[in-house]
Design an enzyme around this catalytic site. Structure first.
Site, short mmCIF file in Angstrom:
data_model
loop_
_atom_site.label_atom_id
_atom_site.label_comp_id
_atom_site.label_asym_id
_atom_site.label_seq_id
_atom_site.Cartn_x
_atom_site.Cartn_y
_atom_site.Cartn_z
N ASP A 36 4.22 -27.54 10.69
CA ASP A 36 5.29 -28.55 11.33
C ASP A 36 5.79 -29.62 10.44
OD1 ASP A 36 4.87 -30.07 14.41
OD2 ASP A 36 5.74 -31.24 12.90
N TYR A 146 21.47 -25.63 24.80
CA TYR A 146 19.98 -25.44 24.98
C TYR A 146 19.90 -23.95 25.59
CZ TYR A 146 15.09 -25.82 25.69
OH TYR A 146 13.71 -25.51 25.76
#
Length: 254
Positions: A36, A146
């Site tokens: 991350d 998206y």
């Protein structure tokens, strides 16, 4: 579904759906490397190996994946969860936004998979689970960019599954509906009326509520587990019925 003794890597595992996937894999018996940009959000657990990584940077990914493999002796499962959103019509998103979203959501999965494959090839229970979206197959308003990125994830999942099935590596994806996460909360915060917008999002799903992150994570664990060894090249919808159901409109009161 169990993942006892297996090692998983989860990108974007520090928050939202990614963190829920980490927690579910831990509960299923796996050890988990959390990749991350801010791995500080990963669960505090001796079976968790947090590493800072950027899916837009191949060198960063290669180092992070190697760190997990060194820490735990290999990698069996890859969960390609990291992604970013985009809202707007085809006229609203500029070229820079298109490049950024496709780089993270699509090429980011390709990069992560490429640097992890050498480790997966040494596993007897190798599985890749990509995070797609119901937007890959359902036309949603103001989600052109998206949707395009998640449609590419769906297609890439099938192609990867075809390429890797002969090596014993299963590849599937999960297609969530609208999930109640901090990511969605940030999108709602930009709406003129966030409360009304959340009600609208919940109402468009046939069950009348948003999907929860643990529900998505449960589907990920199912696809990652050796118990689903016959499942590859599949997209599993976790969407409260949004994609598949066509309900009659409610009757008007007399």
């Amino acid at each position: 579904m169990r993942c006892d003794g297996l090692v998983a890597v989860v990108t974007g595992g520090g928050s939202g759906i990614g963190r829920a996937c980490v927690e579910a894999l831990l509960a299923a018996g796996a050890r988990v490397g959390v990749l991350d940009l801010d791995p500080a959000g990963a669960p505090t657990d001796p079976r968790v190996h947090p590493v800072r990584a950027d899916v837009a940077d191949r060198a960063s990914l290669a180092a992070a994946v190697a760190s997990v493999a060194d820490a735990y002796g290999g990698i069996d499962i890859l969960v390609n969860n990291a992604g970013i959103s985009a809202v707007g019509t085809v006229e609203d998103n500029d070229d820079a936004q298109w490049a950024r979203v496709l780089d993270v959501n699509v090429t980011g999965i390709a990069r992560t998979t490429a640097v992890t494959l050498p480790h997966l090839r040494r596993s007897r229970a190798a599985a890749i689970v990509n995070m797609s979206s119901i937007a890959a197959g359902a036309g949603l308003p103001r989600r052109v960019l998206y949707s395009a990125s998640k449609g590419a994830v769906h297609a890439m999942t099938l192609a990867l599954a075809a390429d890797l099935v002969g090596e014993g590596i299963r590849v599937n994806c999960v297609a969530p509906g609208t999930v109640d996460t901090p990511w969605v909360a940030r999108l709602l915060a930009d709406a003129d009326d966030p409360v009304a917008e959340k009600i609208r999002l919940a109402a468009r799903q046939p069950t009348g509520r948003l999907v929860t992150a643990p529900e998505v994570a449960a589907a990920v664990v199912y696809l990652a587990s050796p118990d689903s060894g016959a499942v590859t090249g599949t997209s599993l919808a976790v969407d409260c019925g949004l994609y598949g159901l066509r309900l009659a409109p409610p009757s008007r009161p007399d």
